[in-house]
Design an enzyme around this catalytic site. Structure first.
Site, mmCIF file in Angstrom:
data_model
loop_
_atom_site.group_PDB
_atom_site.id
_atom_site.type_symbol
_atom_site.label_atom_id
_atom_site.label_comp_id
_atom_site.label_asym_id
_atom_site.label_seq_id
_atom_site.Cartn_x
_atom_site.Cartn_y
_atom_site.Cartn_z
ATOM 1 N N ARG A 49 15.281 24.750 2.043
ATOM 2 C CA ARG A 49 14.387 24.653 1.072
ATOM 3 C C ARG A 49 14.924 24.744 -0.339
ATOM 4 O O ARG A 49 14.307 24.202 -1.523
ATOM 5 C CB ARG A 49 13.792 26.261 1.236
ATOM 6 C CG ARG A 49 12.528 26.336 1.997
ATOM 7 C CD ARG A 49 12.051 27.878 2.315
ATOM 8 N NE ARG A 49 13.215 28.631 2.612
ATOM 9 C CZ ARG A 49 13.112 29.905 2.866
ATOM 10 N NH1 ARG A 49 12.110 30.392 3.171
ATOM 11 N NH2 ARG A 49 14.198 30.413 3.348
ATOM 12 N N ASP A 180 23.935 24.501 24.275
ATOM 13 C CA ASP A 180 24.413 25.792 24.589
ATOM 14 C C ASP A 180 25.940 25.380 24.150
ATOM 15 O O ASP A 180 26.779 24.924 25.123
ATOM 16 C CB ASP A 180 24.126 26.030 26.252
ATOM 17 C CG ASP A 180 24.684 27.024 26.560
ATOM 18 O OD1 ASP A 180 26.114 27.483 26.191
ATOM 19 O OD2 ASP A 180 24.027 28.048 27.349
ATOM 20 N N HIS A 181 26.435 26.063 23.296
ATOM 21 C CA HIS A 181 27.736 25.713 22.880
ATOM 22 C C HIS A 181 28.696 26.294 23.845
ATOM 23 O O HIS A 181 29.921 25.746 23.763
ATOM 24 C CB HIS A 181 28.118 26.190 21.430
ATOM 25 C CG HIS A 181 28.500 27.892 21.394
ATOM 26 N ND1 HIS A 181 27.248 28.762 21.235
ATOM 27 C CD2 HIS A 181 29.741 28.576 21.420
ATOM 28 C CE1 HIS A 181 28.145 29.877 21.418
ATOM 29 N NE2 HIS A 181 29.385 29.677 21.268
ATOM 30 N N ASP A 238 20.199 36.853 24.065
ATOM 31 C CA ASP A 238 21.235 35.963 23.209
ATOM 32 C C ASP A 238 22.484 35.396 24.105
ATOM 33 O O ASP A 238 22.737 34.393 23.719
ATOM 34 C CB ASP A 238 21.816 37.078 22.371
ATOM 35 C CG ASP A 238 22.606 36.473 21.215
ATOM 36 O OD1 ASP A 238 22.242 35.417 20.746
ATOM 37 O OD2 ASP A 238 23.740 36.965 21.208
ATOM 38 N N HIS A 243 24.384 31.267 27.766
ATOM 39 C CA HIS A 243 25.836 31.189 28.341
ATOM 40 C C HIS A 243 26.268 31.705 29.707
ATOM 41 O O HIS A 243 27.005 30.925 30.465
ATOM 42 C CB HIS A 243 26.717 31.620 27.278
ATOM 43 C CG HIS A 243 26.012 31.259 25.926
ATOM 44 N ND1 HIS A 243 25.487 30.189 25.471
ATOM 45 C CD2 HIS A 243 26.041 32.040 24.799
ATOM 46 C CE1 HIS A 243 25.415 30.209 24.143
ATOM 47 N NE2 HIS A 243 25.591 31.419 23.639
ATOM 48 N N LYS A 343 28.709 43.301 22.477
ATOM 49 C CA LYS A 343 29.310 43.528 21.148
ATOM 50 C C LYS A 343 30.155 44.641 21.053
ATOM 51 O O LYS A 343 29.817 45.541 21.549
ATOM 52 C CB LYS A 343 28.114 43.182 20.070
ATOM 53 C CG LYS A 343 27.208 42.037 20.259
ATOM 54 C CD LYS A 343 27.049 41.419 19.026
ATOM 55 C CE LYS A 343 26.191 40.200 18.948
ATOM 56 N NZ LYS A 343 27.132 39.037 18.814
ATOM 57 N N LYS A 348 38.053 40.304 22.093
ATOM 58 C CA LYS A 348 37.344 39.134 22.297
ATOM 59 C C LYS A 348 37.953 38.367 23.343
ATOM 60 O O LYS A 348 38.981 37.827 23.141
ATOM 61 C CB LYS A 348 37.468 38.486 20.673
ATOM 62 C CG LYS A 348 36.790 37.137 20.743
ATOM 63 C CD LYS A 348 35.247 37.093 20.549
ATOM 64 C CE LYS A 348 34.865 35.420 20.654
ATOM 65 N NZ LYS A 348 33.776 35.560 20.826
HETATM 66 N N1 LIG Z 1 24.896 30.960 12.683
HETATM 67 C C1 LIG Z 1 25.411 30.866 14.018
HETATM 68 O O1 LIG Z 1 26.750 31.292 14.232
HETATM 69 C C2 LIG Z 1 24.556 30.534 15.060
HETATM 70 C C3 LIG Z 1 23.280 29.971 14.829
HETATM 71 N N2 LIG Z 1 22.400 29.489 15.803
HETATM 72 C C4 LIG Z 1 21.169 29.192 15.721
HETATM 73 O O2 LIG Z 1 21.173 28.172 14.619
HETATM 74 C C5 LIG Z 1 19.948 28.181 13.632
HETATM 75 C C6 LIG Z 1 20.251 28.470 12.414
HETATM 76 O O3 LIG Z 1 20.965 29.708 12.285
HETATM 77 P P1 LIG Z 1 21.789 30.125 10.824
HETATM 78 O O4 LIG Z 1 22.523 29.048 10.329
HETATM 79 O O5 LIG Z 1 22.525 31.130 11.278
HETATM 80 O O6 LIG Z 1 20.522 30.464 10.037
HETATM 81 P P2 LIG Z 1 20.702 30.685 8.380
HETATM 82 O O7 LIG Z 1 19.570 31.951 8.171
HETATM 83 O O8 LIG Z 1 22.001 31.021 8.062
HETATM 84 O O9 LIG Z 1 20.019 29.411 7.842
HETATM 85 C C7 LIG Z 1 18.795 29.090 8.226
HETATM 86 C C8 LIG Z 1 18.573 27.574 7.409
HETATM 87 O O10 LIG Z 1 17.173 27.175 7.337
HETATM 88 C C9 LIG Z 1 16.781 27.032 6.234
HETATM 89 N N3 LIG Z 1 15.354 27.460 6.181
HETATM 90 C C10 LIG Z 1 14.731 28.559 6.283
HETATM 91 N N4 LIG Z 1 13.523 28.488 6.015
HETATM 92 C C11 LIG Z 1 13.238 27.261 5.871
HETATM 93 C C12 LIG Z 1 11.896 26.529 5.543
HETATM 94 N N5 LIG Z 1 10.816 27.319 5.418
HETATM 95 N N6 LIG Z 1 11.988 25.429 5.102
HETATM 96 C C13 LIG Z 1 12.999 24.699 5.203
HETATM 97 N N7 LIG Z 1 14.335 25.096 5.349
HETATM 98 C C14 LIG Z 1 14.402 26.469 5.697
HETATM 99 C C15 LIG Z 1 17.537 27.677 5.213
HETATM 100 O O11 LIG Z 1 17.820 27.168 4.081
HETATM 101 P P3 LIG Z 1 17.117 27.815 2.659
HETATM 102 O O12 LIG Z 1 17.415 29.289 2.708
HETATM 103 O O13 LIG Z 1 17.717 26.977 1.537
HETATM 104 O O14 LIG Z 1 15.663 27.468 2.785
HETATM 105 C C16 LIG Z 1 18.849 27.647 5.928
HETATM 106 O O15 LIG Z 1 19.577 26.235 5.681
HETATM 107 C C17 LIG Z 1 19.169 29.196 14.364
HETATM 108 O O16 LIG Z 1 18.398 28.846 15.502
HETATM 109 C C18 LIG Z 1 20.168 30.375 15.184
HETATM 110 O O17 LIG Z 1 19.863 30.960 16.192
HETATM 111 C C19 LIG Z 1 22.998 29.506 17.248
HETATM 112 C C20 LIG Z 1 24.370 29.996 17.600
HETATM 113 C C21 LIG Z 1 25.211 30.329 16.421
HETATM 114 O O1 LIG Z 2 25.256 32.240 20.958
HETATM 115 C C1 LIG Z 2 25.930 33.272 20.745
HETATM 116 O O2 LIG Z 2 27.405 33.115 20.795
HETATM 117 C C2 LIG Z 2 27.869 34.145 20.074
HETATM 118 C C3 LIG Z 2 29.355 34.084 20.844
HETATM 119 O O3 LIG Z 2 30.030 32.804 20.891
HETATM 120 P P1 LIG Z 2 31.679 32.687 21.083
HETATM 121 O O4 LIG Z 2 31.789 31.233 21.230
HETATM 122 O O5 LIG Z 2 32.140 33.284 19.759
HETATM 123 O O6 LIG Z 2 31.917 33.508 22.341
HETATM 124 C C4 LIG Z 2 27.514 35.476 19.873
HETATM 125 O O7 LIG Z 2 28.285 35.897 18.980
HETATM 126 C C5 LIG Z 2 26.223 35.142 19.267
HETATM 127 O O8 LIG Z 2 25.623 36.557 19.169
HETATM 128 C C6 LIG Z 2 25.256 34.362 20.468
HETATM 129 O O9 LIG Z 2 24.221 34.152 19.699
#
Ligand SMILES: NC(=O)C1=CN([C@@H]2O[C@H](COP(=O)(O)OP(=O)(O)OC[C@H]3O[C@@H](n4cnc5c(N)ncnc54)[C@H](OP(=O)(O)O)[C@@H]3O)[C@@H](O)[C@H]2O)C=CC1
Ligand SMILES: O=C1O[C@H](COP(=O)(O)O)[C@@H](O)[C@H](O)[C@H]1O
Length: 499
Positions: A49, A180-181, A238, A243, A343, A348
């Site tokens: 955004r 699924d990482h 989660d 996983h 958690k 870890k």
């Molecule tokens: N972070 C992690 O470690 C992990 C994340 N995930 C998954 O990855 C996905 C992203 O997570 P994460 O990066 O942490 O989330 P964040 O909240 O950090 O980022 C969300 C992103 O989506 C964008 N966004 C939100 N709303 C809108 C909108 N309406 N239009 C366009 N862009 C939008 C935001 O950009 P802006 O604010 O500029 O709009 C931002 O780039 C999720 O599904 C999460 O479950 C999975 C495993 C681990």
């Molecule tokens: O998908 C997820 O995984 C992390 C844990 O990943 P790891 O590679 O560090 O073991 C977890 O922290 C998070 O809550 C969950 O969304």
């Protein structure tokens, strides 16, 4: 079809300003670039955004890479492939602008119309984005179109079905890459090889020789800034739905007839389909939930879950799950698969312990002392390796035994040698190899198993918090094994580096 070499491709990242992109995706893409695994015919369009420009995104990508790799060679060339478009997910005009930029980049970089759409945004947008990609013509090119979807894939079976229906209207199952990482982790991928490339293990891999299997994935971190998401999820959704069940499936599946995505998935699906369904009142006999209270991690005081940001102060959310899974098939009848994840635990660590049955008679200890059981430990993280726990003769005159460990360590310098899971998965997606992504059938079976537990838990108010931060979870999780004569093998004492 799996491409032999990395093809040209445009990678469009929805959520380019977010945490996942910054911490995982940009460094992983850079690693692929530096190793020559990313074709020079590549471009990335970041979408989110906020009103960034190409320059701002490039600066952001540069920072993200330099945070993890100090000597990032050719970083300027790498970031020059990045472009940015501010975006509104529900507005066709935004997609038309994206399409125009994508078509231009196709020409500039010779991308052959190949497109990967990586959805790294909140899951409520997944369906809408997929539909717009089609309606607004972003998939109207001659190359491949692959959709990479982050977790969570739905909140339960019903919502997952709904999401699946929406994305399947646009992409075929073969072009959907559900991440699924854990499936990108080196030692998770090694499970199959350990099992199917070693004559000494496969004959023993069944209920005649294995007494129980334990999978622990413990974290020291709390929910950090993800309280809002976690409140709707909890550890069961989660970690267990994806996983943990994926690791169970890899450990329990039959040897596939060949190593193709289709055959491997089909074996995993059979395991998930054979999981004993646990009904309502029986759930407490099989599953334990926990939530951390205040405690200490590394000598520092930390707050409890209910005090975390965006968390209800009377939250009923599980931050810990332990469970006993039974797989009702010929190979595994009677063998419990114990899982636990949480958690704010002591360490870890992700480890799998395969405990073999005791030998029929102990010739060596005449008195009270028992022989240790043989264990095969698969160290997933942070160390990577395998340890086999055996009994050998104690040095000296007496015929007494002593436990010994045979050890293989994959990374003497943790984290340096092994590619990050996301790097491998991105590479697989570029090559069109979906083996390490989850198929819809696996997702659906996992949700139907987990839904029964979450519905039951939602109907009962838990006595939370029930474990202190910095511990290995509630005492009921120990009792789950003790009542069957087992114990959790402590993850910290099994370290590969101690051997
Ligand atoms: N972070 C992690 O470690 C992990 C994340 N995930 C998954 O990855 C996905 C992203 O997570 P994460 O990066 O942490 O989330 P964040 O909240 O950090 O980022 C969300 C992103 O989506 C964008 N966004 C939100 N709303 C809108 C909108 N309406 N239009 C366009 N862009 C939008 C935001 O950009 P802006 O604010 O500029 O709009 C931002 O780039 C999720 O599904 C999460 O479950 C999975 C495993 C681990
Ligand atoms: O998908 C997820 O995984 C992390 C844990 O990943 P790891 O590679 O560090 O073991 C977890 O922290 C998070 O809550 C969950 O969304």
């Amino acid at each position: 079809m799996i491409q032999a070499e990395t093809p040209a491709s445009l990678i469009m990242i929805f959520g380019a300003t977010g945490d996942l992109a910054k911490r995982k995706l940009y460094p992983s893409l850079y690693h692929l670039f530096r190793k020559g695994k990313l074709s020079e015919h590549f471009a990335v369009i970041g979408v989110a955004r906020r009103p960034w420009t190409d320059e701002v995104l490039r600066e952001h990508v540069r920072d993200s890479v330099l945070t993890s790799i100090k000597d990032a060679e050719n970083i300027e060339e790498f970031v020059s492939h990045f472009y940015y478009k501010p975006h509104d997910v529900s507005d066709s005009q935004s997609y038309i602008q994206l399409k125009n930029l994508a078509n231009e980049l196709d020409q500039t970089y010779g991308l052959e119309g190949n497109r990967i759409f990586y959805l790294a945004m909140a899951p409520e947008f997944f369906g809408t984005i997929a539909e717009h990609l089609k309606i607004d013509g972003l998939t109207d090119t001659n190359g491949f179109h692959r959709l990479v979807i982050e977790k969570p894939f739905g909140h339960d079976l019903e919502s997952a079905k709904e999401l699946n229906k929406r994305i399947r209207n646009v992409f075929s199952e073969n072009d959907i890459y559900r991440i699924d990482h854990y499936l990108g982790k080196e030692m998770v991928q090694n499970i199959e090889v350990i099992r199917f490339a070693n004559a000494i293990f496969e004959p023993l891999w069944n209920n005649r020789f294995i007494s129980n299997i334990q999978i622990t994935s413990s974290e020291m971190l709390g929910v950090e800034e993800r309280g809002g998401y976690y409140e709707t999820s909890g550890a069961l959704r989660d970690m267990v739905q994806n996983h943990m069940l994926q690791m169970v499936a890899l450990l329990a599946m039959e040897p596939p007839i060949r190593l193709t995505p289709k055959e491997i998935r089909s074996e995993k699906v059979k395991v998930l389909g054979a999981l004993r369904s646990i009904e309502h009142d029986d759930i407490p006999n099989f599953f334990v939930r926990g939530q951390y209270g205040p405690g200490e991690i590394n000598g520092e005081k930390v707050i409890g879950y209910r005090e975390e940001q965006n968390v209800n102060e009377e939250s009923n959310t599980d931050t810990y799950v332990a469970g006993k899974l039974m797989i009702d098939n010929f190979r595994w009848a009677g063998v419990p698969f114990y899982i636990r994840t949480g958690k704010r635990m002591t360490a870890k660590s992700t480890k799998i312990v395969i405990q073999f049955k005791d030998i029929p008679m102990n010739l060596y200890y005449k008195s009270e002392k028992d022989l240790d059981p043989n264990l095969l430990v698969i160290h997933i993280q942070p160390e990577e390796g395998i340890t086999l726990h055996l009994n050998a003769k104690d040095t000296g005159q007496m015929m007494e035994t002593t436990p010994v460990k045979l050890n293989f360590s994959n990374n003497h310098a943790p984290g340096l040698n092994t590619p990050e899971a996301y790097e491998k998965l991105l590479f697989d997606c570029l090559r069109g190899d979906a083996t390490n992504f989850t198929h819809w059938d696996e997702v659906a079976l996992s949700w139907s198993f987990v839904d029964k537990i979450s519905h039951y838990w939602e109907s009962q108010k838990a006595k939370f918090p029930n474990y202190s931060a910095g511990t290995m979870g509630p005492k009921e999780a120990d009792e789950l094994l003790e009542k069957e004569g087992f114990k959790w093998w402590p993850v910290t004492d099994l370290d590969v580096k101690d051997c």
